[in-house]
Design a protein around this motif. Structure first.
Motif, mmCIF file in Angstrom:
data_model
loop_
_atom_site.group_PDB
_atom_site.id
_atom_site.type_symbol
_atom_site.label_atom_id
_atom_site.label_comp_id
_atom_site.label_asym_id
_atom_site.label_seq_id
_atom_site.Cartn_x
_atom_site.Cartn_y
_atom_site.Cartn_z
ATOM 1 N N GLU A 107 0.834 -1.204 0.000
ATOM 2 C CA GLU A 107 0.000 0.000 0.000
ATOM 3 C C GLU A 107 0.868 1.253 0.000
ATOM 4 N N ARG A 108 1.960 1.224 0.757
ATOM 5 C CA ARG A 108 2.875 2.365 0.784
ATOM 6 C C ARG A 108 3.515 2.583 -0.583
ATOM 7 N N LYS A 109 3.882 1.494 -1.232
ATOM 8 C CA LYS A 109 4.496 1.608 -2.559
ATOM 9 C C LYS A 109 3.497 2.172 -3.576
ATOM 10 N N LEU A 110 2.249 1.746 -3.477
ATOM 11 C CA LEU A 110 1.213 2.278 -4.364
ATOM 12 C C LEU A 110 1.076 3.786 -4.194
ATOM 13 N N ASN A 111 0.989 4.202 -2.934
ATOM 14 C CA ASN A 111 0.859 5.626 -2.636
ATOM 15 C C ASN A 111 2.086 6.401 -3.113
ATOM 16 N N ALA A 112 3.267 5.854 -2.843
ATOM 17 C CA ALA A 112 4.514 6.523 -3.227
ATOM 18 C C ALA A 112 4.645 6.629 -4.743
ATOM 19 N N LEU A 113 4.229 5.579 -5.454
ATOM 20 C CA LEU A 113 4.338 5.592 -6.913
ATOM 21 C C LEU A 113 3.431 6.656 -7.524
ATOM 22 N N LEU A 114 2.219 6.791 -7.002
ATOM 23 C CA LEU A 114 1.318 7.826 -7.509
ATOM 24 C C LEU A 114 1.884 9.219 -7.257
ATOM 25 N N ILE A 115 2.457 9.424 -6.077
ATOM 26 C CA ILE A 115 3.050 10.730 -5.762
ATOM 27 C C ILE A 115 4.215 11.026 -6.700
ATOM 28 N N ALA A 116 5.095 10.031 -6.885
ATOM 29 C CA ALA A 116 6.259 10.231 -7.757
ATOM 30 C C ALA A 116 5.826 10.516 -9.192
ATOM 31 N N MET A 117 4.784 9.837 -9.656
ATOM 32 C CA MET A 117 4.271 10.080 -11.006
ATOM 33 C C MET A 117 3.673 11.479 -11.120
ATOM 34 N N ALA A 118 2.920 11.884 -10.105
ATOM 35 C CA ALA A 118 2.243 13.182 -10.159
ATOM 36 C C ALA A 118 3.238 14.338 -10.168
ATOM 37 N N ARG A 119 4.345 14.187 -9.480
ATOM 38 C CA ARG A 119 5.305 15.284 -9.373
ATOM 39 C C ARG A 119 5.920 15.643 -10.721
ATOM 40 N N ILE A 120 5.956 14.678 -11.636
ATOM 41 C CA ILE A 120 6.535 14.935 -12.964
ATOM 42 C C ILE A 120 5.504 14.635 -14.050
ATOM 43 N N ALA A 121 4.235 14.825 -13.716
ATOM 44 C CA ALA A 121 3.150 14.379 -14.591
ATOM 45 C C ALA A 121 3.059 15.210 -15.865
ATOM 46 N N ASP A 122 2.760 14.508 -16.958
ATOM 47 C CA ASP A 122 2.353 15.169 -18.190
ATOM 48 C C ASP A 122 0.835 15.016 -18.300
ATOM 49 N N GLU A 123 0.257 15.463 -19.398
ATOM 50 C CA GLU A 123 -1.199 15.444 -19.528
ATOM 51 C C GLU A 123 -1.787 14.032 -19.435
ATOM 52 N N PRO A 124 -1.229 13.022 -20.119
ATOM 53 C CA PRO A 124 -1.783 11.667 -19.984
ATOM 54 C C PRO A 124 -1.753 11.146 -18.543
ATOM 55 N N THR A 125 -0.701 11.496 -17.805
ATOM 56 C CA THR A 125 -0.615 11.054 -16.413
ATOM 57 C C THR A 125 -1.710 11.694 -15.572
#
Length: 438
Positions: free
Chosen positions: A116-134
């Motif tokens: 669960e922590r990895k899921l949360n961390a992965l979403l945060i890491a993706m959002a910080r460098i997100a492009d439009e599709p993300t």
């Protein structure tokens, strides 16, 4: 035994030898304790300071991407690292690989706290460098999977803090106020303070006050800043206690919005068979166990839900239709609204008191029954027909037509299976809602 004489003090030789041995033993013991302490400290460091109550830092290889890791470079600071350097923008191939990694974690049959922590961390890491599709993907997760809304909202709050602040993200963050708690609530409120856009809706102002009431002093200060940002009101003085600050906001809300539900936390009645926190803990624990649809369906009838609510092909259509409730609310929201039906009353299903010309009063949800009659669904689940010509007054009330204490009719197992039963899509639900993760 010969004594040794020093300035008239007589000390036996045997005592001197014993004292030397004792000093040697104590010195050896101190060294052993020191070595053991050092070893223990090294072990604690190696396992991420678990002995100090800290969780180990996250480090996870990203499949299909060479030399790419999800890493917690500092406490709570999650990054996608490529060859030891932080990735600063996602490409199409990287987004696809990260999304597949997220789906892999999400679809694990037995998810533990670390997953669960990895899921949360992965979403945060993706959002910080997100492009439009993300960002589109994150919004789809929020809309389609209520149980993921806390993590998605926290991820979007990171994007808003470090990148641009978009209206679409503001709406997501505001809607998440119904579900976020603890540190995630702090992150969302901090992000909302950064937006120029403000909310003047009583519903959301009330929700921020409710969040603040459950927060620690730091969280209460953040809630107060958001309330000031939205309303323009500065209610507290510097140095004032956090509890007093939230009390002032409660008083202000009651004066500003006298017709709205008060901004107070729900209180469990003394005769309540079940406590919300106990049931919530059991519900979260039972998520990993087998769903008993038969018991859930039986509880749906036993608790008299079927008298007012439609669920698939079962039940009446007087109250809110619950067929798609799992696509709109988290299970903890359903549990909360069932235990405390008047804590949040939907604008779609208001409650009224009707006073007739002969002085009789009836309270419930109104429904059309014909050109000359009003149908009122009472808290007991009965349909009361009232002639329109007999109506003297119709007064909106803050209390829900749904009666309190319905869960008292159930065992704990029945309560849990009822909530989980409502978390499924029943027979008769549209196939378009039977989606998989995007």
């Amino acid at each position: 035994m010969k004594p040794v004489i020093f300035s008239k003090i007589i000390i036996p030789l045997r005592f001197i030898k014993f004292k030397r041995k004792w000093a040697f033993l104590m010195d050896s013991l101190k060294k052993m304790v020191l070595i053991r302490s050092l070893v223990l400290m090294l072990v604690c460091t190696a396992v991420g300071n678990l002995c100090l109550g800290k969780t180990p830092a996250i480090s996870m290889k990203i499949d299909r991407l060479e030399d790419t890791m999800l890493q917690e470079v500092a406490e709570g600071d999650f990054r996608i690292m490529v060859a030891g350097e932080p990735l600063d923008r996602l490409t199409g191939a990287e987004f696809t690989a990260l999304r597949e990694q997220e789906l892999k974690l999400q679809n694990q049959k037995q998810k533990d706290a670390e997953s669960e922590r990895k899921l949360n961390a992965l979403l945060i890491a993706m959002a910080r460098i997100a492009d439009e599709p993300t960002l589109i993907y994150l919004h789809e997760l929020f809309e389609s999977y209520p149980e993921r809304r806390n993590d998605v909202a926290e991820a979007i709050s990171w994007y808003a803090a470090e990148n641009q602040r978009r209206d679409a993200d503001w709406r997501i963050l505001v809607r998440s106020l119904n579900v976020v708690e603890g540190d995630q609530a702090k992150a969302v409120m901090r992000a909302l303070v950064r937006f120029r856009r403000r909310s003047n809706k009583a519903q959301w102002i009330r929700q921020v006050i409710l969040i603040g009431l459950e927060q620690d002093p730091e969280g209460q200060q953040i809630a107060a800043r958001l309330l000031t940002h939205w309303t323009g009101q500065q209610l507290h003085n510097e140095g004032e206690s956090a509890n007093r600050i939230m009390q002032q906001w409660q008083e202000w809300f009651a004066a500003k919005y006298p017709e709205e539900l008060p901004a107070v936390l729900p209180v469990e009645p003394a005769d309540s068979r079940w406590k919300y926190q106990d049931l919530l803990a059991e519900l979260q624990q039972q998520k990993k166990s087998t769903l008993d649809l038969k018991l859930g369906a039986q509880a749906y009838e036993k608790a008299t839900c079927i008298k007012c609510h439609r669920f698939g092909k079962k039940g009446e259509e007087i109250g809110p239709d619950l067929t798609y409730v799992s696509r709109r609310f988290q299970q903890k929201e359903v549990l909360l609204s069932t235990l405390f039906p008047s804590h949040f009353v939907s604008e779609e299903y208001p409650t009224y008191t009707i006073v007739t010309a002969d002085g009789k009063t009836f309270t419930g949800m109104m429904g059309a029954a014909g050109p000359d009659e009003i149908m009122l669904l009472t808290p007991e689940g009965k349909k009361q027909m009232i002639k329109k010509q007999e109506v003297e007054e119709i007064v909106p009330v803050k209390k829900s037509a749904m009666p309190d204490g319905l869960l008292n009719l159930l065992t704990k197992a029945e309560v849990i299976q009822l909530i989980r039963y409502l978390g499924t899509l029943p027979e008769g639900a549209s196939d378009k809602y039977r989606h998989k993760l995007p």
